[in-house]
Design a protein around this motif. Structure first.
Motif, PDB file in Angstrom:
ATOM      1  N   THR A  82       0.854  -1.188   0.000  1.00 55.51           N
ATOM      2  CA  THR A  82       0.000   0.000   0.000  1.00 55.51           C
ATOM      3  C   THR A  82       0.883   1.229   0.000  1.00 55.51           C
ATOM      4  O   THR A  82       2.108   1.122   0.149  1.00 55.51           O
ATOM      5  N   GLU A  83       0.226   2.383  -0.161  1.00 57.02           N
ATOM      6  CA  GLU A  83       0.988   3.624  -0.171  1.00 57.02           C
ATOM      7  C   GLU A  83       1.715   3.845   1.154  1.00 57.02           C
ATOM      8  O   GLU A  83       2.722   4.519   1.196  1.00 57.02           O
ATOM      9  N   ASP A  84       1.173   3.257   2.248  1.00 56.35           N
ATOM     10  CA  ASP A  84       1.779   3.510   3.553  1.00 56.35           C
ATOM     11  C   ASP A  84       2.793   2.435   3.949  1.00 56.35           C
ATOM     12  O   ASP A  84       3.397   2.533   4.997  1.00 56.35           O
ATOM     13  N   VAL A 110       1.414  -4.264   4.003  1.00 56.22           N
ATOM     14  CA  VAL A 110       0.471  -4.761   5.011  1.00 56.22           C
ATOM     15  C   VAL A 110       0.620  -6.275   5.091  1.00 56.22           C
ATOM     16  O   VAL A 110       0.418  -6.976   4.096  1.00 56.22           O
ATOM     17  N   HIS A 127      -6.801 -14.258  -4.393  1.00 59.68           N
ATOM     18  CA  HIS A 127      -5.891 -13.113  -4.490  1.00 59.68           C
ATOM     19  C   HIS A 127      -5.131 -13.109  -5.796  1.00 59.68           C
ATOM     20  O   HIS A 127      -4.426 -12.160  -6.094  1.00 59.68           O
ATOM     21  N   ARG A 128      -5.280 -14.178  -6.562  1.00 58.36           N
ATOM     22  CA  ARG A 128      -4.550 -14.214  -7.835  1.00 58.36           C
ATOM     23  C   ARG A 128      -5.003 -13.049  -8.717  1.00 58.36           C
ATOM     24  O   ARG A 128      -6.179 -12.736  -8.797  1.00 58.36           O
ATOM     25  N   SER A 146      -1.486  -2.554  14.226  1.00 60.38           N
ATOM     26  CA  SER A 146      -1.137  -2.186  12.855  1.00 60.38           C
ATOM     27  C   SER A 146      -0.530  -3.394  12.171  1.00 60.38           C
ATOM     28  O   SER A 146       0.267  -4.127  12.750  1.00 60.38           O
ATOM     29  N   LEU A 147      -0.918  -3.602  10.944  1.00 55.18           N
ATOM     30  CA  LEU A 147      -0.373  -4.729  10.196  1.00 55.18           C
ATOM     31  C   LEU A 147       0.852  -4.320   9.405  1.00 55.18           C
ATOM     32  O   LEU A 147       1.500  -5.130   8.769  1.00 55.18           O
ATOM     33  N   ILE A 148       1.133  -3.015   9.421  1.00 55.14           N
ATOM     34  CA  ILE A 148       2.319  -2.538   8.713  1.00 55.14           C
ATOM     35  C   ILE A 148       3.504  -2.477   9.681  1.00 55.14           C
ATOM     36  O   ILE A 148       4.579  -2.973   9.384  1.00 55.14           O
TER      37      ILE A 148
END
Lengths: 340, 350, 587, 338
Positions: free
Chosen positions: B27-29, B32, B69-70, B289-291
Motif C-alpha cells: 500500500t501507499e503507507d 500490510v 488473491h490471484r 497495525s499490520l504494517i
C-alpha cells in the motif's frame, strides 16, 4: 444535456460518491489519527499528475491576474494594430508567411490586425476565467442555498425546489442561452450595466449560473439528506440549535469537499461554454479578447495560419484539461474510494 | 490429535495442510502483512473454526486458500496443500476448476455476495453447470433438489426469484445450496451467520452440521464469535494481527484456554451456561497495525500481563510451536497460564 | 436599401444593386485571377449536367413580390421568374444594365412625362403548367405588394407610386386578399388584351430599371396564391422549375421547365445545365475551402460568398486556384454617419475631425485587405452613373492624425472627446474593423466606446433617440441610378426626421438640410438623367461640406468557382453575383 | 408499475405546461418587440403595427399563451384574421393539433418545421450514440482491465485531451482537414434514407457523428472504467470467482451487467438531450436538424419556432427521464415502483 455543458453531468454523478464512509479497509487502520484533510493532503502530494495540473492552474491564475496589469504597463499589448507586420494583399496574413512568430511576438501576430497573439491569449484568459469563475460562484452559491433549503426544510419546500430543479434540467440549455441573449442583454443594459461587452459578459455569467445550479443543488440536497440523519445534526437539534446555526456551523463544513470538487469541475465546463457561445455569436466581443472569441476567429485560419489556428485552441484545452484533472485529483484525494 | 500440524504437509494425511502462509499487500503507507506465517491442518470430514476480530487475517486466509488473491497486488507465500497438491503452485485454470467443485465458499453477507440482477436459480445453476456437463433442465432439477435440501420451502417457485426477494436466512440457505451443489470436499464458511438474526443463526449452523454429515465435507468456519463455533468445530484456531495465537481442539479452547487474547474473547462471549451472569468484558484497545506491528508480542499493548518484567513482552517474540498439541503464542509459562485461566477466567465465565 | 455584409437581423435586407459593376475584365476596377470574372474556363458551354450554388444565408423568400436580396432577385430572374423586361445575359459594362424585353414585346412605352407606362405581352409565353401568361397575371402579381399584412419583406415602391388614394400613410387598397378599394386599383392598373397599363401619381422615369432589378412586378397566378404559405412556392415562368419543395436553410433543386420556350426569350438566358442545386447554410470558410479543393461535385459549384481573408494566400499561392478566382467591385459601399442628434456631433469641427482621423486603410485591412474592399471617396458607388469623388474628404486613406487633432482643438471641446460608435457587429471581421477605426480616432484625440449590435441593427439606429455618436452604414442601390442612394438616405422630409418622433426612416444620422432637400426635389423633377445627376452631385457636395457621412470603402466581390463551370460571369445584370443565365457545367 | 408510469407521464405533462408558460413569458413578455423583426427594410411604424396585429402580438401575453395552448390541443389557423379568412380562405394556414405555432419568418407551421428537421437530428444522435457507446464502453472496459498500465493511461488520457478542445474546433478541424483538404471522407452532406438509401445516409453521418461522439467518448470511457472497477470489487464477483467461473464469463456476465446498468441510465438521458438537436455540430456541418433550426430561429428572433423547439426538446428530455426510470425497473429487478 448539451454539447457545451457536458462536464457537469459526469461531475455530478461521481461527486455524489464523495466522502462516502469506507468500511474496514486495512490500509486505513495504519494511518489512523490523521484528520480527513490531512489524509487528503497526503494523498494529493503523492498524486504527481494532480500536482502538475495544480501548478498549471496556479500559473494560469497568476497570468490571468497579471495580464491586465501587464497590459497597462505595456509589457503585454493586446490592442495595438501592427499593419507593418501583416500583408494586406494576402488578407492580412503575417508577413513572414508563417504565424509571424518573433521575439517581440512569441506566439505570432493576429492575421488581419497584427495584434500580439500572446498578449491577446493572456488577456483572453483573464476575461474567460473571470466569466467562468463568476458563473461558477453563482452556480455554487445558488446550488448550495437551494440544496440546503430543500434538504433541510423538506416537505413542500423540498418538493417545490425539486420540481424546479427537474424543470431547469429539462430545458435545452444551449438553445436557451442563445435564444435569450438578445432580450436579456437588453434587460441587463436597462438595469444599468454599461451596454456592449459589460452587458454581454454579465449575460453569460448570469445565464450559465442560472441554468447551472440545479445539478449542484441536487448533490447538496442528497448530501444534506444523508447528513441529516447523522448524529451530530441530531445532537445539535436536541441541544436546541437554531436551524440557521445548524446550516452553517454543522452542515457546511461537511459539504465543502463536494462543493470544492464540483466547483473545480464546473469551471472548465464554463470555459468551454464561453467558447461555444462565442462561436454561436453570444458573448464578449472583440476587441476585448476572450479565449472563445479568439478561437472563433482563429478557426477561420485553419488552412492559412497554422500557429494562429492552434494557439487559442491549445490554450483552452490546457485550461480545461488542467481544471478537469485537478477536479479529479481533488475528488480522489477527498474520497479514497473513488478509483482513478 | 497429537500435534497441531505435522512437519510435512503432503504426507500429513490432512485434506488441507497450510504451512507458513503469508499474505501481504503493498500500500501507499507500506507493506500490510495481513497473514503472517499461518500453519494448520484440516482432516477430511472435520471442522476447523478460525476465530479472531476483524483485521486479524482470517478472511484473507480463506481467500488465499481459494486463490482469490490471484491477479491482484497481494503476494501469497507458503504452502496450501489440498489433497496432496500445492494450490499456490498449480496454474490458474486448474485452480479455477477446483473452485466450487472441490472447495466451495459461503460468504458473510449473502445479499451482497449474490448477484442482484440474476435469479437465485440462475446463479446456482451456473455454479453447477460450470463443473458438470449437464443440460439446463437437469441442472435446474438438481438445483431445486438442493434448495429443498437446504430447507428452502417451495423451491420450484423460489428458484426463479431474485436474492432481494429472499429473507436473510433464506438467502444464506441459498448460498449454502450454491456451495454444496457440487458436493465439495471442503467448504469455507466466512462469517456465515454474522448478518443474520440470532434465531436464524442457530438454524443455519444446525443446517451446516446436518449437511456436513450428509456430504462428508470438511468445513473451515471463520468467525469473530467463539459462540458460533462452540458446537460446530472439532478444532479452533485463534488469530490475532495476522498470526495464529492459539490452536487446539474446541474443548480445550473453551475449557483450558491459554492465551490472554482467547481469554478476552471468552469473556466477551455471552454464555447461557454461565452459572452467574458476569458482566461482559470487551477487550480494551485497538487491533494492531499490520504494517508496523508492535514489537515483541503483538498482543502486548492490550495484554493485562504485559507489565510482568520477567516476561519481556515488549521485546521477546513469542513462538507458536506447531509440534505442540495446543500451541499458544504467549510468553507466560504454560503452568502459569493454566493457573490464571482456572483461577481468574473460568470462575467468571463458567 | 440598406445592406450589410454582416448577416444580422432581418432589417438588414440587402438590396439589389446594379452598378455597371465591372463584372469583369471589361468594366473596370477588376483584377482577378486569370484575368476576368466574365468568362469561365470554356467560352461556350454545352447543355447538360448539374450546377451547384453554395451559399450561406438562407433565402428569406422565393415569393417574387417579397424578395429583396440582390442574390435572390438575380437567381429568380435567371431561373424561374421572367419579368416584362430583364437585364441581358452575357453583356458587360453599361450594356449589362440596360433592360431588354423579356415577357414584353419591348421595353415599355411611357407617356404623361413618365406617369403612365404600357407593356404588351409576347405570344407563346407560358407558365410551368402550360397555361399562357396573361395580363391578368401581371396585374395580380402587382396587386400582391399592396397586401402589406401578408406580402411582407419585399420592396414597396408600388405603394408610393401607384395612383391610388392613401390614408394614414398607406394606400386604402390593401391587396387581392381583402380587396378593400379594389376599384381604385383596377383603375390604376388596366388590362386590354395582352397590354397592361400602369398609372402612377408621379413620374417614374426609370420604371423599367425597377422592373428589371426587382421582382415586384413579376406576374403571379392567382390560383397558385396561398398568401404567406406560398412564400417558398415556385410557380415558374422561366427555364427551370423547383423539384419537390424548397427547404429553408438547406435549399432546393431546380430542373428544366418543359413549358418554357427559348424562342420567346430574347434576353440571352442559355439554360445550359439540366439541374441547378442551391445549397444554403454553409459558412464562407467551408464553401471556399471546398472550392479550393475542387473535388467531386464542387467542380461544378459557384458561390456568392467572397473568399475570406484567411484564405487569400491559399488562392494566390496556387495558380490553378487563382485561375478560378474573380475580383469585381460590388454594388455596396460602407460609410459612417455622425448622429446629428448627439451633442458632440452637432459641432461641425468635431465631425470634420472625425472624418480626418478615420483610417480607411486599417478598416479595409481588417475587412481582409484590398481584395475585400477599396477606399471610397463618396457614399455613391463609383460604378453608378453620375459618380464623382466628394471634394470634402481630403484626408489620405490612412487618415491625418495631426490635422484631426488640430480640428478638435479648434472645435473648442474638452479632450479627449468621448464618442460611442454603434455598428452591426458580432463577427470577428466587423469587430476588428471597428477596433481599427477606434484606434485611428483615439490617436487623434477621441476616446471611443465600441457598441456592437448583434441582433438588430437598423431598427435601433432608426430610433432618433438612440444615444450614440457615430453609426456604421452600408448601402447598395436598388437599381442603377444615383436617385436610389443619397435621396432616400438624406432627404429629411421623406424620412420624417424631426416630424416622426419614433423613426428617422433611413436617415439614420438624423441629418436635415433644406438646401439638400431642395436639390433632391429638383432632381426628381428633372427632365433628363444628366440634369438629375448633376443635381445629385451638388447635393452630395453639400452633404460632404456638412460631413453628413464619412465614406469608408467600396466592397469587392472576390469569388471562386469550380473548374467544371462554363460560361462563368458576374455582371451588373446579375447584381455582381454569378449569372446563372450563362453558367453551365462542363460535360 | 403501470400506475407509476401513468403518474410519471401526468407529472411530466404538467411540467411541460409549466415550462411552456415559462418559456412563453420569457420570450414574449420580454421588452423586445417580436413584430419589428417581421418586416423588412422600408419598414414604417405603420407596417410594424399592422404585422403586430396580424400575428396577434398586440394581445396580452396571457391571451397569446392561451391561444398557444388552444393550438396544442385543438389546433389553430394563421393568421387569426376573420376578414382574411372570409375573403381569401386559401391564404389561411391550417395548423392542426398539436399546433406549436406558425413562423412568419419561415412561412410554415412550427410543427411542420420540426417534423422536417427531426429526422436529421435523430439520425445524427443515433449514429453518434452508437459510436460513443461502442468506443466508450469498450475503451472503458479495456482501461479497467489494464488499470494503471500504459494502455489505461493512454486511453483515458487521449480521450480527456480530445474532450478538452471545444466541439466546434474539433468539428471544423475534421471538416476542413479530413473532408476537404485530405479528402479522406466525402464532404459531409445529410442525405435521408428515402433520398439516397442507407449508404449515403451513413456516409454523410460519419464526420458529424464522430464529432459529437468524441465529446461523449471521454466521459463514457471514464464512467465505464469506474463502474467496471467498482463492480469488480463487489462481493458477488468474488462469489462468481469462488464458483470457478472463467474470467471471461465473470466479466461478460456478472461485471458488465452490473456496470452497464448505471451507464444505461446516463446514456438514455444523454441521448434524450441530443435528440432535440446538436446545436454546434449541426451548425458546423450544416445539418438541417433541430439544432440548426434552433440557431436559425434564435438568431432571427423567430419566437414561435424557438418556443416550439424548446418545448419539443423538453419533451424529449422529460420522456427520456421517464423511459430511463422505467428501463431501470426492467434491468434492475430490485427496483419496483409503486
Amino acid at each position: 444535456m448539451s454539447e457545451i455543458k457536458r462536464d457537469v453531468e459526469f461531475g455530478a454523478g461521481t461527486a455524489q460518491e464523495t466522502l462516502a464512509p469506507e468500511p474496514g479497509a486495512t490500509q486505513e487502520k495504519a494511518i489512523t489519527g490523521r484528520t480527513p484533510w490531512q489524509l487528503a493532503r497526503a494523498r494529493l502530494r503523492r498524486d504527481k499528475i494532480t500536482m502538475v495540473v495544480l501548478a498549471v492552474v496556479a500559473l494560469a491564475i497568476v497570468l490571468a491576474i497579471l495580464a491586465p496589469i501587464l497590459s497597462i504597463i505595456g509589457v503585454l499589448d493586446p490592442e495595438t494594430f501592427h499593419p507593418e507586420l501583416i500583408d494586406g494583399n494576402t488578407g492580412g496574413l503575417p508577413l513572414d508567411g508563417g504565424g509571424g512568430l518573433s521575439l517581440q511576438h512569441p506566439l505570432g501576430v493576429e492575421p488581419g490586425t497584427g495584434r500580439d497573439v500572446l498578449s491577446r491569449i493572456a488577456l483572453g484568459m483573464t476575461f474567460s476565467m473571470t466569466v467562468a469563475l463568476s458563473a461558477t460562484l453563482i452556480t455554487v452559491v445558488l446550488g448550495t442555498v437551494m440544496g440546503l433549503v430543500a434538504g433541510l426544510l423538506g416537505g413542500k419546500t423540498d418538493f417545490f425546489i425539486s420540481r424546479i430543479i427537474d424543470m431547469v434540467l429539462s430545458f435545452p440549455v444551449t438553445l436557451m442561452l442563445l435564444a435569450l441573449s438578445g432580450m436579456f442583454i437588453d434587460i441587463i443594459t436597462k438595469a444599468g450595466v454599461p451596454a456592449g461587452n459589460p452587458s454581454n459578459g454579465a449575460y453569460i455569467v448570469l445565464v450559465l449560473g442560472l441554468f447551472g445550479w440545479p445539478t449542484i443543488a441536487r448533490i447538496i440536497r442528497g448530501q444534506v439528506l444523508s447528513l441529516r440523519e447523522r448524529e451530530f445534526i441530531e445532537a445539535a437539534r436536541s441541544l436546541g440549535a437554531s436551524n440557521r446555526r445548524i446550516y452553517f456551523k454543522e452542515l457546511l463544513p461537511n459539504l465543502w469537499a463536494p462543493l470544492l470538487v464540483y466547483g473545480t469541475l464546473v469551471m472548465p465546463a464554463y470555459i468551454s461554454a464561453e467558447a461555444a457561445l462565442s462561436f454561436l455569436g453570444v458573448g464578449i466581443k472583440p476587441p476585448t479578447p476572450t479565449l472563445g472569441n479568439l478561437l472563433t476567429y482563429s478557426v477561420n485560419y485553419a488552412a492559412a495560419d497554422v500557429t494562429f489556428f492552434l494557439f487559442p485552441a491549445i490554450a483552452i484545452a490546457i485550461l480545461v484539461l488542467s481544471f478537469n484533472l485537478m477536479g479529479d485529483g481533488l475528488r480522489d484525494a477527498l474520497d479514497p474510494k473513488a478509483d482513478r | 490429535m497429537s500435534t497441531w500440524a505435522s512437519a510435512d504437509p503432503v504426507s500429513s494425511g490432512a485434506l488441507l495442510a497450510v504451512r507458513d502462509l503469508k499474505v501481504t499487500f503493498p500500500t501507499e503507507d507500506g507493506l500490510v502483512k495481513a497473514v503472517d506465517g499461518l500453519t494448520f491442518d484440516l482432516r477430511a470430514g472435520e471442522t476447523l473454526g478460525i476465530v479472531g476480530e476483524s483485521g486479524s487475517g482470517k478472511s484473507v486466509t480463506s481467500q488465499a486458500i481459494m486463490g482469490l488473491h490471484r491477479g491482484s497486488r497481494a503476494k501469497v507465500e507458503g504452502q496450501i496443500v489440498f489433497d496432496g497438491r500445492d494450490l499456490l503452485k498449480i496454474v490458474d485454470d486448474d485452480l479455477r476448476r477446483m473452485r466450487g467443485r472441490d472447495i466451495a465458499m459461503i460468504f458473510q453477507d449473502p445479499l451482497s455476495a449474490l448477484h442482484p440482477y440474476y435469479t437465485v436459480g440462475n446463479q446456482i445453476v451456473e455454479a453447477y453447470r460450470i463443473h458438470n456437463d449437464v443440460s439446463k433442465a437437469a441442472a435446474r432439477a438438481h438445483v431445486i433438489d438442493m434448495l429443498d435440501r437446504v430447507g428452502i420451502p417451495n423451491p420450484q417457485k423460489r428458484i426463479d426469484q431474485y436474492p432481494h426477494e429472499f429473507s436473510g436466512g433464506m438467502r444464506q440457505r441459498a448460498m449454502i445450496a450454491m456451495a454444496l451443489v457440487n458436493s465439495p470436499r471442503l467448504i469455507i464458511a466466512d462469517e456465515p451467520t454474522t448478518a443474520l438474526d440470532v434465531t436464524v443463526q442457530a438454524q443455519i449452523l444446525n443446517l451446516l452440521v446436518d449437511l456436513q454429515k450428509e456430504f462428508g465435507s470438511s468445513i473451515i468456519i471463520i468467525t469473530h464469535d467463539l459462540g458460533v463455533v462452540a458446537e460446530l468445530a472439532d478444532n479452533i484456531m485463534v488469530m490475532y494481527g495476522g498470526k495464529a495465537v492459539e490452536g487446539s481442539s474446541a474443548d480445550e479452547i473453551f475449557y483450558e484456554a491459554e492465551h490472554p487474547y482467547t481469554w478476552g474473547l471468552l469473556q466477551s462471549m455471552p454464555r447461557i451456561d454461565a452459572v452467574k451472569q458476569a458482566r461482559l468484558q470487551p477487550i480494551a484497545g485497538n487491533p494492531p497495525s499490520l504494517i508496523n506491528p508492535p514489537s515483541g508480542c503483538a498482543f502486548h499493548p492490550r495484554c493485562a500481563f504485559r507489565d510482568d518484567e520477567r516476561l519481556g513482552c515488549s521485546s521477546v517474540v513469542p513462538r507458536f510451536e506447531i509440534s505442540d498439541e495446543h500451541p499458544t503464542r504467549c510468553l507466560i509459562p504454560q503452568a502459569e497460564r493454566r493457573a490464571i485461566f482456572q483461577t481468574q477466567i473460568e470462575t467468571r465465565t463458567a | 436599401m440598406t445592406i450589410s455584409r454582416r448577416t444580422t437581423a432581418l432589417a438588414v435586407l440587402a438590396v439589389t444593386s446594379v452598378l455597371s459593376v465591372a463584372a469583369c475584365g471589361g468594366g473596370g476596377g477588376t483584377t482577378g485571377g486569370s484575368g476576368n470574372g466574365s468568362t469561365g474556363s470554356a467560352a461556350a458551354g454545352s447543355k447538360g449536367g448539374t450546377v451547384f450554388w453554395l451559399t450561406k444565408r438562407p433565402a428569406e423568400h422565393l415569393d417574387p413580390q417579397r424578395t429583396y436580396i440582390g442574390r435572390d432577385l438575380s437567381i429568380e430572374n435567371r431561373l424561374f421568374y421572367r419579368d416584362l423586361v430583364s437585364f441581358p445575359v452575357g453583356k458587360q459594362g453599361e450594356e449589362a444594365t440596360k433592360p431588354v424585353a423579356d415577357l414584353a414585346t419591348d421595353t415599355g412605352q411611357s407617356s404623361e412625362g413618365g406617369k403612365v407606362w404600357k407593356f404588351t405581352l409576347r405570344d407563346g409565353v407560358k407558365w410551368q403548367d402550360g397555361k399562357d401568361i396573361t395580363c391578368e397575371d401581371l396585374k395580380y402579381g402587382f396587386s400582391r405588394g399592396f397586401a402589406t399584412d401578408v406580402i411582407t419583406g419585399g420592396p414597396n415602391y408600388q405603394l408610393g407610386y401607384l395612383d391610388v388614394p392613401n390614408k394614414d400613410g398607406l394606400p386604402t387598397y390593401n391587396g387581392p386578399y381583402k380587396k378593400a378599394a379594389q376599384a381604385d386599383f383596377d383603375k390604376a392598373v388596366t388590362c386590354e388584351g395582352k397590354t397592361i397599363t400602369y398609372h402612377f401619381n408621379k413620374p417614374w422615369a426609370d420604371f423599367p430599371l425597377a422592373i428589371a432589378s426587382l421582382r415586384s412586378f413579376s406576374p403571379y397566378r392567382a390560383d397558385q396564391d396561398k398568401g404567406d404559405k406560398s412564400n417558398y412556392a415556385v410557380f415558374s415562368s422561366g427555364p427551370y422549375m423547383l423539384q419537390g419543395t424548397w427547404q429553408k436553410g438547406k435549399g432546393g433543386t431546380f430542373v428544366r421547365n418543359t413549358n418554357y420556350d427559348p424562342k420567346t426569350d430574347q434576353t440571352g438566358r442559355k439554360a445550359l445545365p439540366d439541374k441547378v442545386v442551391i445549397t444554403e447554410g454553409l459558412t464562407n470558410e467551408i464553401i471556399n475551402q471546398r472550392l479550393i479543393a475542387d473535388s467531386g461535385e464542387d467542380k461544378f459549384a459557384v458561390t456568392d460568398r467572397a473568399i475570406p481573408g484567411s484564405m487569400y494566400s491559399q488562392v494566390d499561392s496556387n495558380p490553378t486556384v487563382k485561375d478560378r478566382s474573380t475580383l469585381v467591385n460590388s454594388p455596396f459601399t460602407d460609410y459612417l454617419l455622425p448622429n446629428f442628434n448627439s451633442d458632440v456631433m452637432k459641432n461641425p469641427k468635431v465631425r470634420q475631425a472625425l472624418a480626418m482621423a478615420t483610417d480607411k486603410t486599417a478598416y479595409i485591412t481588417a475587412l481582409g485587405g484590398d481584395k475585400a474592399a477599396t477606399p471610397s471617396k463618396s457614399i455613391v458607388n463609383p460604378e453608378l452613373p453620375g459618380y464623382q469623388p466628394n471634394p470634402a474628404f481630403t484626408a489620405p486613406d490612412s487618415g491625418d492624425t495631426a490635422a484631426a487633432k488640430k480640428l478638435l482643438e479648434e472645435a473648442g471641446v474638452p479632450l479627449p472627446v468621448k464618442i460611442k460608435y454603434t455598428y452591426s457587429g458580432g463577427t470577428p471581421t466587423s469587430d476588428n474593423s471597428a477596433a481599427a477605426l477606434k484606434q485611428g480616432w483615439d490617436k487623434a484625440g477621441f476616446s471611443t466606446t465600441l457598441d456592437p449590435l448583434t441582433d438588430t441593427y437598423y431598427d435601433v439606429i432608426q430610433n432618433p433617440n438612440t444615444k450614440s455618436d457615430v453609426y456604421w452604414g452600408g448601402w447598395g442601390a436598388d437599381w442603377p441610378s444615383a436617385a436610389t442612394v443619397t435621396a432616400p438616405l438624406f432627404d429629411s422630409v421623406l424620412n420624417g426626421v424631426g416630424t416622426n418622433p419614433k423613426s428617422n426612416g433611413q436617415d439614420y444620422g438624423n441629418y436635415a438640410s433644406d438646401t439638400v432637400n431642395k436639390l433632391f426635389n429638383q432632381a426628381r423633377n428633372a427632365a433628363t438623367t444628366d440634369e438629375a445627376n448633376s443635381l445629385y452631385q451638388q447635393a452630395d457636395v453639400q452633404l460632404g461640406k456638412d460631413t453628413a457621412y464619412i465614406p469608408l470603402s467600396v466592397t469587392k466581390f472576390y469569388y471562386l468557382h469550380g473548374s467544371g463551370v462554363t460560361g462563368y460571369a458576374q455582371s451588373a445584370a446579375s447584381n455582381g453575383y454569378p449569372d446563372l443565365g450563362s453558367i453551365g457545367a462542363k460535360q | 408499475m403501470f400506475a407509476y408510469v401513468v403518474r410519471r407521464i401526468f407529472v411530466g405533462a404538467i411540467m411541460l405546461v409549466v415550462m411552456s408558460l415559462v418559456t412563453y413569458l420569457l420570450f414574449f413578455a420580454a421588452p423586445s418587440d417580436p413584430a419589428r423583426f417581421t418586416c423588412g427594410k422600408n419598414c414604417s411604424p405603420e407596417l410594424i403595427e399592422q404585422n403586430r396585429k396580424a400575428l396577434g402580438y398586440d394581445k396580452p401575453v396571457f391571451v397569446q399563451y392561451g391561444q398557444f395552448l388552444k393550438g396544442v390541443f385543438v389546433g389553430r389557423e394563421f393568421p387569426d384574421d376573420p376578414e382574411l379568412k372570409k375573403s381569401a380562405p386559401e391564404t389561411i394556414a391550417e395548423c392542426p393539433a398539436p399546433c406549436l405555432g406558425y413562423s412568419p419568418l419561415q412561412s410554415d407551421t412550427v410543427s411542420s418545421l420540426i417534423a422536417t428537421a427531426a429526422p436529421v437530428s435523430i439520425s445524427l444522435a443515433l449514429a453518434a450514440f452508437i459510436l460513443w457507446m461502442v468506443l466508450g464502453i469498450s475503451g472503458g472496459v479495456i482501461a479497467a482491465l489494464y488499470k494503471g498500465r500504459l494502455i489505461d493511461r493512454a486511453l483515458v488520457g487521449s480521450a480527456l485531451i480530445v474532450y478538452s478542445f471545444p466541439t466546434f474546433f474539433i468539428g471544423l478541424s475534421l471538416y476542413i482537414f479530413v473532408a476537404i483538404k485530405w479528402q479522406l471522407t466525402p464532404i459531409p452532406v445529410y442525405t435521408s434514407i428515402s433520398d439516397g438509401g442507407i449508404g449515403p445516409w451513413l456516409y454523410g453521418l460519419f464526420l458529424p457523428s464522430l464529432t459529437l461522439a468524441l465529446i461523449y467518448i471521454a466521459g463514457y470511457i471514464r464512467l465505464t472504467r469506474a463502474f467496471v472497477l467498482e463492480s469488480m470489487g463487489e462481493d458477488y464477483i468474488r462469489t462468481a470467482r469462488a464458483k470457478g467461473l472463467t474470467q471471461r464469463r465473470i466479466l461478460g456476465k456478472h461485471t458488465m451487467r452490473a456496470a452497464l446498468t448505471p451507464i444505461a441510465t446516463v446514456a438514455g438521458l444523454d441521448l434524450g438531450g441530443l435528440l432535440a438537436g446538436a446545436i454546434i455540430t449541426e451548425t458546423v456541418f450544416n445539418y438541417n436538424g433541430l439544432g440548426k433550426l434552433a440557431v436559425q430561429a434564435a438568431t432571427t428572433y423567430d419566437l414561435p419556432t424557438t418556443v416550439g423547439i424548446v418545448i419539443v426538446a423538453a419533451t424529449f428530455i422529460i420522456t427520456a427521464n421517464i423511459v430511463v426510470d422505467v428501463l431501470y425497473a426492467v434491468i434492475d429487478p430490485r427496483v419496483k415502483y409503486s
